[in-house]
Write a protein that holds these residues in place. Sequence first.
Motif: not given
Ligand code: SF4
Length: 372
Positions: A49, A51, A53, A56, A100, A133
């Motif tokens: 990914c 990001f 987050c 996550c 991901g 995302n």
């Molecule tokens: Fe990545 Fe989606 Fe997890 Fe955020 S929620 S870290 S965008 S996989």
Amino acid sequence: MTDRVIQLVQEDARVIPLNTAAPSQPSNRPLDVRGRRLHDLRISVTDRCNFRCVYCMPKSIFDKDYTFLPHKDLLTFEEIERIAREFVALGVEKIRLTGGEPLLRKNLEILIEQLARLNTPSGKPVELTLTTNGTLLPKKARALKAAGLSRVTVSLDAIDDDVFRAMNDVDFSVQQVLDGIAAAHEAGLGPIKVNMVVKGGMNDHQIIPMARHFKSTPHILRFIEYMDVGSSNGWKMDEVVPSARVINQIAQALGPLKPVDPNYTGEVAERWQYLDGHGEIGVISSVTQAFCKDCSRIRLSTEGKLYTCLFATKGHDLKPLVRSALDVHDVNQQLRHAIQNLWAVRSDGYSEIRTAHTTQPRDRIEMSYIGG
Ligand code: SF4
Ligand code: SAM
Ligand code: SF4
């Protein structure tokens, strides 16, 4: 051709052998032990990914030393399509691609084209969606639509830039995601659902600003209770903001809401519409109001393991079978048997038994590995 139980080398204790024997009571619409049907397949196409987050893929764990899956271990598009075809033959009507970040998987449009050709036994095309995302949508939305994608769900956790940057933890701006939503809308990938995970103390003050922003737009904002998935986010029950509180807050600030019927049995979001006719919101109450009773979802990981629950610690590895030297017809039949047998013994219901004291076991699968 002989049916058999494939005994895998147990190099990974999180894998359970497949039962590929012909089921004693074969059914083309299998029910699990609690009478739940198989309707919804989620396929993770990458564990990577762009990001990080905080709830996550926290940076402290998913850092530069973290080992993601090597390319050779990912299911190929052909392998995914073959597995998905058997699921659709067994009653799956909806496929969601996730990760991901699924749009990081190269040439994803090719997979979408392959999956969009699948028809249910009654001849209907499968409903094909993707959760993202949003940051790559400006580049990809049109190609995704042309390939046959039905809709997208875009995650956005705040409308305030500082809060959003703190949540994705890699400095992506709100505007980049809004541009993605606009691109998807223009490409015809709507109605777009916007997912906001609410983490108490972090973005709960964004509930009203987010609702205000998306009211009177064609997009459907959905508030998701922060869940104890995986083992890396340090989940605590007191950081969960109950959906009932979210609905009350919005009704007080933006006007009364009325509940609306689900689109189908097993839909995870509870739907609400503004009485003034200016839009719809949803809440996904995975923690405070378990919806295991109707759960019709199964998940396929990036490397080919099947999970019958988001909170499972063990998967069922399909890859040795799809990569075996057996005849294609035999493999397909054994895949179908394995799915039927697995669904027939499924009894999952983790959210019904979760307590405030539930700890996150170290071997629980991560959300970024299996998808939401
Ligand atoms: Fe990545 Fe989606 Fe997890 Fe955020 S929620 S870290 S965008 S996989
Ligand atoms: N990267 C894509 C995205 O963020 O939309 C797809 C994968 S992401 C794992 C899928 C969904 O799971 C996102 O909407 C995300 O917000 C949600 N999610 C991730 N971790 C969560 C958690 N601990 N509790 C609730 N939802 C979570
Ligand atoms: Fe389905 Fe498991 Fe979630 Fe319950 S906890 S709704 S069985 S995925």
